[in-house]
Design an enzyme around this catalytic site. Sequence first.
Site, PDB file in Angstrom:
ATOM      1  N   LYS A 140      48.337  49.233  22.995  1.00  0.00           N
ATOM      2  CA  LYS A 140      47.102  48.785  23.406  1.00  0.00           C
ATOM      3  C   LYS A 140      46.184  49.260  22.358  1.00  0.00           C
ATOM      4  O   LYS A 140      45.287  48.374  21.851  1.00  0.00           O
ATOM      5  CB  LYS A 140      46.583  49.828  24.492  1.00  0.00           C
ATOM      6  N   HIS A 276      77.372  14.702  34.877  1.00  0.00           N
ATOM      7  CA  HIS A 276      75.661  14.762  35.597  1.00  0.00           C
ATOM      8  C   HIS A 276      75.516  15.829  36.911  1.00  0.00           C
ATOM      9  O   HIS A 276      75.087  15.347  37.990  1.00  0.00           O
ATOM     10  CB  HIS A 276      75.060  13.499  35.814  1.00  0.00           C
TER      11      HIS A 276
END
Length: 524
Positions: A140, A276
């Site tokens: 922070k 696929h």
Amino acid sequence: MTSTVPIRRALLSLSDKDGLDALAAGLAKHGVELVSTGGTAARLRELGHQVRDVSDLTGFPEMMDGRVKTLHPMVHGGLLAVRDNDEHVAAMEKHGIGAIDLVVVNLYPFAETVTRGAARDEVIENIDIGGPSMIRSAAKNHAHVAIVTDPADYAVVAKGSTTLDERKRLAAKAYALTAQYDATIAAWFAFADQGEMFPDKVSMPLRVGQELRYGENPHQRAALYIPAGPATAGIAQAEQLQGKELSYNNINDADAALELISEFRDGPPTVVIVKHANPCGVASGATLAEAYAAALACDSVSAFGGIIAVNRPLDGATAEAISAIFTEVVVAPEADQAAKAVFAAKKNLRLLLTGELPDPKRPGLTMKSIAGGFLLQSRDTGAVGRDDLKVVSRRQPTTSELADCLFAWTVAKHVKSNAIVYAKDGATAGIGAGQMNRRDSARIAAAKAVEAADTMGWAEPRTIGSAVASDAFFPFADGLLAAVEAGATAVIQPGGSMRDAEVIAAADEAGLAMVFTGMRHFRH
């Protein structure tokens, strides 16, 4: 705000102490005062570095088995104070709080503790409290304080000062770490400890595995993420022995192949060929080479450029057979030296070794993104055996028909709906996937079987005398009649249609044996 901030005091608290010596030496070279907690301080002294105990800084001893040591204003005041704020500076002077310019922390190994199966009390003890608190305070106040949570960044701070851009980047990494750490703990509490399937709030603790060249298409970006905590060994954890980088589609298809081959992990040598994300050939045999030949024969056209998975260590003979056509990826638990040597000549083929096959019955959730949300469901772990089948036709299936029914049913579970799978003698004869109606899937699978017979020079397609599996019930008799036309003699399907009686009557008229599973396997 000053861009470059010299490091005068550093607080080090490390669970993993790799790299500590070099870091401490670099900081000491620039006159940085080192402050540390119990185990880290002891290790620094062993290495010959001067260090100040955090208890000396706070005036309180470490207590409660180390649970309380850095949770103190002398620590967090030194981290959170805004150095160019007169009120903050005055408070520091009044209370004798010294600034801390650098925090180096790695957290208690919570995920690792869970992974090795530790008892609940030990898991709880490995929830870090002080570490995340210091990380958040330092991050922070990154305008003035650097926070390092990754040993890869030790060199950034070992030079004795940091720039604002460096501190911003370090703060971003730090918050990502604490978010992931808390998510891992929350997931353990919800799923493992409390046994919830769908908790009120779900966090997905993930970390990047690798960024991929692109997604399904070149204009899409993609990356592979893997669980930050315990995970099933799969494609994401497999060892790639050779070949170019895996693509998004390679990974997706390889996962489909691995999931299907895992269904046969306790069975005879079996080979799966996927294209696929749909299987185009599956077969079991006396050897992998025999199984591969049968799987390839099902649809050799689709197999070109496909993904192959096997349920046994790969041998040289099978590798030779696979090398005869272009293959993108081969997945195996292991491979012998002969197989590795064969594939070494195929520089683009990727060989992935999983070490083991995942348990197809393992619990877990699957997730699909939709516009504005996500769909979560339990994994499809459903399976049936001979004792679960209900014969609904007049004719009883033979022993070999039952075996082919169950084989076809296992494969159909991994074929996109609407799915139809013909199988004979432990090999797929034709696969119809992803059609909008079941009749068309049956016809497409039969047509593929005819093409395979022409290609292989067989007298008739393997659908003659085959068993056919449907992943969901036949809503009309037309799909079943298409299978009859293809030569199937046995049918396995879930049942449950309003027109079951019509479908059963059609099977009886054709002399088919039909069994119901009472379970469907939609896969969209």
